[in-house]
Design an enzyme around this catalytic site. Sequence first.
Site, PDB file in Angstrom:
ATOM      1  N   CYS A   2      -6.127   4.323   8.173  1.00 50.62           N
ATOM      2  CA  CYS A   2      -7.271   4.456   9.189  1.00 50.62           C
ATOM      3  C   CYS A   2      -8.434   3.494   8.055  1.00 50.62           C
ATOM      4  O   CYS A   2      -8.264   3.427   6.906  1.00 50.62           O
ATOM      5  CB  CYS A   2      -7.965   5.592   9.554  1.00 50.62           C
ATOM      6  SG  CYS A   2      -6.751   6.770  10.617  1.00 50.62           S
ATOM      7  N   SER A 377       5.527   4.546  -2.309  1.00 52.10           N
ATOM      8  CA  SER A 377       6.106   3.455  -3.160  1.00 52.10           C
ATOM      9  C   SER A 377       6.015   4.358  -4.970  1.00 52.10           C
ATOM     10  O   SER A 377       4.944   5.516  -5.142  1.00 52.10           O
ATOM     11  CB  SER A 377       4.284   3.379  -3.133  1.00 52.10           C
ATOM     12  OG  SER A 377       4.213   2.377  -4.658  1.00 52.10           O
TER      13      SER A 377
END
Length: 650
Positions: A2, A377
Amino acid sequence: MCGIFGILASDDSASELSHMQNMGNAILHRGPDDHGYWSAPDKGIALGHRRLSILDLSPAGHQPMLSACGRYVIAFNGEVYNYRTIRKELESTPYFVDMVHGWRGHSDTEVILAAIGCWGFTATLDRLVGMFAIALWDQQEQALYLARDRIGEKPLYYGRMGGTFLFGSELKALRAHPAWRADIDRGALCLLLRHNYIPAPYSIYQGVHKLPPGKYLRVKRSRDARVGTYWTLPDVVGRAKTHMFEGSDEDAVDALEARLREAISGQMVADVPLGAFLSGGIDSSTVVALMQAQSSRPVSTFSIGFHEEGYDEAKHARRVAEHLGTDHTELYVTPKQALDVIPLLPELYDEPFSDSSQIPTFLVSQLAKKHVTVSLSGDGGDELFGGYNRYFVAGDAWQKTSRIPLPLRSALGNGIKILSPKVWSALASIATPFLPGRYQHMNAGDKLHKIAKILSLQGQDAAYKQLVSHWPDPAAVVLLGYEPPTVLTDPPGGLAQKNFVERMMLLDSISYLPDDILVKVDRAAMGVSLETRVPMLDHRVVEFAWSLPFNMKVRNGDAKWLLKQVLYRHVPRQMLERPKMGFGVPIDNWLRGPLRHWAEDLLDPVQMKSEGFFDPLPIQEKWQQHLSGGQNWQYLLWDVLMFQAWLRKQ
């Protein structure tokens, strides 16, 4: 994932709802699914939240969130991966018994609030496993607490404008408040030219700071502000060196795989579609292999490729994906698609940032967002396990020459510089088939000239600073420029000086990793409302990696030795044995070709002189040398160009 923002002001009107709405709208991309505000105008406090829904998609996950005890209000950005374990532990405490309504939902935010209510703020930070930026208002103490995760995955800026204290996930949230007043910091601009990023705690603006990783800040309306530390990597390294891992090679492989599996398993929890970036290199392939080993369905993987020779990793990623059986998506990017990203960079990165791999990072994030909301990642493996090419070239050069008297070393460096980088690169291309993989580099001449410069320096830290510098004397280029202190001017202890490679790994982990790599990934991904997670940077993995003997990370010149042993259990060795590639684009050629007119406009000496930030002369010298092909100054020029492009947007 967020965006958070807020205000603590001496003037009650500073926290008006309209100001909060403007701040939230400025970072809409970080949280397009929901928004919320909480304020106590008589206290001058207001918290805001933009939500990208990942866990507990119901209204029970809405923020800002009030604790069950009524004492705390939180705005939280990030993910806490062990929240279920903490939740279960809390259920056996008296605090939980006193929670009249029990749990309202199943979000990690609610668990963090309950943990703070039970154990306190700093004790809770110690228990959290994850990435986060937290803003917490304590209604009893009348104090605002800000905190950032241990490694620095999630950003948090703050600054005081007159009587108004502002904070937010991105600078654009702070700039949206009418109290905003900040001038460009010439010291930060010098740091940009040295590093290609602005290291914490600095930002491009005077009086506006990044909260460093592992830190928290306590602020009161009275202007009292105190910074505290709950975790530092140098402390971890110091402790690890007295409690080294003592098992066998096989024990170490088992232990590393177990920790990585645990981290990846926790980061695969989401109530929305999830996938992973896959370059086909060691780090991303390891993450994807361990994801697939724990998944009942094919993992979604994403890679991009370039048609330019030396920049295409997509074919390697495709082979790994086929072997692992992932649901693989790739995109071959045209030069036009890549160039179209450049006008977006000033807004995307919010302050000047000049790691040119920002372009492919944005493109692969854009590709992934079409299919998933969360992507894992492989970042962090180079810093933890000794993977960067410069570690070996510089480490070998230093080991072999550091005992040679300084005048002789300087003479050797000057001898290397007799031949231009272009000539050395040509010679290296002829010799490449006969060199070990770790010595096979793109732009070998540029790297060799960098090594030549460190030969004339005294001490490892001075050599490292030279190695990672772009402009060697930024204050000579920035008008009225100066360089403020950084971790490179006051480096930590904690490592024996004899191991230059480990020293570089530590310094990279507390500077380059949080302020370049993680900034690059966060802004690129959040720019398209994609959450990224980095399992290698689970602090339990980090702490274990630093407890390993160096020869388990680098063995006989083989980088990432232990990490590779984990990967070889899942992917054949021959599929991965190739020279390391960077995640880059051919900026050097583009500046001489399709970007030339754009660059010349930004580097116009008359315009630069009127702006008053740069001395145009040394920049024009570099530009002309680059255009002629005699020197490759892409990195130095890109630093200036990214500032100039950002300045035009202000």
